[in-house]
Design a protein around this motif. Sequence first.
Motif, PDB file in Angstrom:
ATOM      1  N   TYR A 368       0.845  -1.183   0.000  1.00  0.00           N
ATOM      2  CA  TYR A 368       0.000   0.000   0.000  1.00  0.00           C
ATOM      3  C   TYR A 368       0.887   1.241   0.000  1.00  0.00           C
ATOM      4  O   TYR A 368       2.047   1.207   0.402  1.00  0.00           O
ATOM      5  CB  TYR A 368      -0.963   0.022   1.192  1.00  0.00           C
ATOM      6  N   GLY A 369       0.286   2.340  -0.434  1.00  0.00           N
ATOM      7  CA  GLY A 369       0.985   3.608  -0.410  1.00  0.00           C
ATOM      8  C   GLY A 369       0.504   4.449   0.757  1.00  0.00           C
ATOM      9  O   GLY A 369      -0.425   4.073   1.478  1.00  0.00           O
ATOM     10  N   PRO A 370       1.106   5.634   0.971  1.00  0.00           N
ATOM     11  CA  PRO A 370       0.698   6.514   2.070  1.00  0.00           C
ATOM     12  C   PRO A 370      -0.794   6.840   2.009  1.00  0.00           C
ATOM     13  O   PRO A 370      -1.314   7.220   0.957  1.00  0.00           O
ATOM     14  CB  PRO A 370       1.550   7.761   1.860  1.00  0.00           C
ATOM     15  N   GLY A 371      -1.492   6.630   3.138  1.00  0.00           N
ATOM     16  CA  GLY A 371      -2.909   6.947   3.217  1.00  0.00           C
ATOM     17  C   GLY A 371      -3.837   5.850   2.731  1.00  0.00           C
ATOM     18  O   GLY A 371      -5.059   5.977   2.858  1.00  0.00           O
ATOM     19  N   GLU A 372      -3.304   4.785   2.164  1.00  0.00           N
ATOM     20  CA  GLU A 372      -4.158   3.724   1.624  1.00  0.00           C
ATOM     21  C   GLU A 372      -4.526   2.662   2.658  1.00  0.00           C
ATOM     22  O   GLU A 372      -5.385   1.821   2.390  1.00  0.00           O
ATOM     23  CB  GLU A 372      -3.474   3.046   0.433  1.00  0.00           C
ATOM     24  N   ALA A 373      -3.909   2.668   3.817  1.00  0.00           N
ATOM     25  CA  ALA A 373      -4.182   1.670   4.854  1.00  0.00           C
ATOM     26  C   ALA A 373      -4.472   2.373   6.172  1.00  0.00           C
ATOM     27  O   ALA A 373      -3.773   3.314   6.557  1.00  0.00           O
ATOM     28  CB  ALA A 373      -3.006   0.715   5.012  1.00  0.00           C
ATOM     29  N   VAL A 374      -5.514   1.903   6.862  1.00  0.00           N
ATOM     30  CA  VAL A 374      -5.871   2.441   8.167  1.00  0.00           C
ATOM     31  C   VAL A 374      -6.056   1.273   9.139  1.00  0.00           C
ATOM     32  O   VAL A 374      -6.619   0.240   8.776  1.00  0.00           O
ATOM     33  CB  VAL A 374      -7.153   3.295   8.095  1.00  0.00           C
ATOM     34  N   VAL A 375      -5.570   1.460  10.362  1.00  0.00           N
ATOM     35  CA  VAL A 375      -5.704   0.460  11.427  1.00  0.00           C
ATOM     36  C   VAL A 375      -6.627   1.012  12.504  1.00  0.00           C
ATOM     37  O   VAL A 375      -6.423   2.136  12.983  1.00  0.00           O
ATOM     38  CB  VAL A 375      -4.339   0.104  12.043  1.00  0.00           C
ATOM     39  N   LEU A 376      -7.651   0.231  12.880  1.00  0.00           N
ATOM     40  CA  LEU A 376      -8.502   0.543  14.020  1.00  0.00           C
ATOM     41  C   LEU A 376      -8.193  -0.490  15.093  1.00  0.00           C
ATOM     42  O   LEU A 376      -8.513  -1.679  14.935  1.00  0.00           O
ATOM     43  CB  LEU A 376      -9.987   0.488  13.650  1.00  0.00           C
ATOM     44  N   GLN A 377      -7.548  -0.050  16.158  1.00  0.00           N
ATOM     45  CA  GLN A 377      -7.082  -0.955  17.204  1.00  0.00           C
ATOM     46  C   GLN A 377      -7.898  -0.783  18.476  1.00  0.00           C
ATOM     47  O   GLN A 377      -7.815   0.224  19.147  1.00  0.00           O
ATOM     48  CB  GLN A 377      -5.596  -0.716  17.508  1.00  0.00           C
ATOM     49  N   ARG A 378      -8.687  -1.822  18.836  1.00  0.00           N
ATOM     50  CA  ARG A 378      -9.453  -1.829  20.077  1.00  0.00           C
ATOM     51  C   ARG A 378      -8.634  -2.495  21.174  1.00  0.00           C
ATOM     52  O   ARG A 378      -8.051  -3.559  20.972  1.00  0.00           O
ATOM     53  CB  ARG A 378     -10.752  -2.618  19.892  1.00  0.00           C
TER      54      ARG A 378
END
Length: 472
Positions: A368-378
């Motif tokens: 992935y490139g910058p901004g293409e992946a997001v992590v939601l960590q609970r």
Amino acid sequence: MAVTHTPHPGRIVHRRARHPLGSRARRDAAVRTGAGVALWSGLLLVSYWWATGGGVGDVLASWAQALVSVGRLCGLVASVLLLVQVVLMARVPLLERAFGQDRLARDHRIIGFTSFNLMWLHIVAITWGYAGGSTPNVPAMLWRLVVDYPGMLLAAAGTVALVLVVVTSVKRARRRLRYESWHLLHLYAYLGAGLALPHQLWTGQQLATSPLRTLFWWTAWGAAAGSVLLWRVGLPLWRNARMGLRVAEVVPEGPGVASVHLTGRDLHRFDHEAGQFYTWRFLGRKGWTRANPYSLSAAPGPHHLRITVQDVGDGSRAAHDLRPGMRVLVEGPFGRLSERARTQPKVALIAAGVGMAPIRALAEGLAYGPGEAVVLQRYTDHPLYAAELDWLADKRGLRVLRLPGRRRGPHSWLGHGLGPVSDLDALRFWVPDIAERDVFLCGPGPWGDLVVRDLRAAGVPESQIHSETFSW
């Protein structure tokens, strides 16, 4: 010397996918379709042979003949489904890659209970029919069948083994068993299937009334047995001999959580990917014969693997006491929580607790490139891999959203502190383009079900939701 895992900039920055986006997902979809066609073709074929072999006529002839005929049909269908069960448990790589462990386990459970119910209908109907349709004569006829008919004593022993497997697969029974004990008992399914073979060959006359039927059944039994020997026995032996895995270091990650670093030979030659899991046996510790499933918590390297273990049972508790140099045996890799399932350029990675382990590996291993992946960590108290995720955010443009605190209630997958906003609205606010992303999800089963509920409500297609849970 201490082994630490810091992602290497030259290895992960500007990572490119080894396969065209979606190409493997399309091939896997074709395999799933082919498997479904093969299953239904087999069921229709044996049903056709039953019908054209006098099955329909016998149903209309008399009560006793109808019972025997229906019993035979139930036995034929149950036999096909039993062989399918064996293949589903045989760790066939083609099926593992196409379906993933969670879906295989779910299909195995459905097919298993269906086969078991049909097996009992087969036993009851055949025995009742041979007793002339007279209920009082059933016990005596059952005894005669078991004692006097060829292969029936073995079939009775196989039935007992299958009953043991089914009883321990019921949810209420599973909750009372350790995973390790359940896994060991579940292997009796192979014994049950194997003991049923002589009975089918010696007393199932309809199985050998034509060369085509004989070829079908011998091929089906041979394929099932060969799958077990090749993929469940042969391949793990070969892989472990080649990999030579050993424990390098055990590193605490938080309360009750530790990462196990492992070293081996030429690990890049094996088809494991970030997000997948192995079942692990650590030689030299008590209970080493029992396998435990743990996900890779870092992208696999040429000589290094890492897993993260939470203290939730005997096997995971013992993993915290491993010593450097211990030999390790594995089976796998398993699971579709990997680049293989991906269809979209952008991804969302969602995890709770130690479910962050495969998600952390994906954050490093995916392209992935910058901004293409997001992590939601609970998490409740301590976010796992905080420094490593921050490093990935700085070097690769990974967006990390940490969601601390205890859950708001049984119907929410988010923590306290959000106010009156719904889980769905919060998800849409944090990731407005969630429907355009592949979503990789890992965590406890009930929590994951709530996340999937909101993903569907947000418009994410089923083909873009890739989940793995802790349940078994």
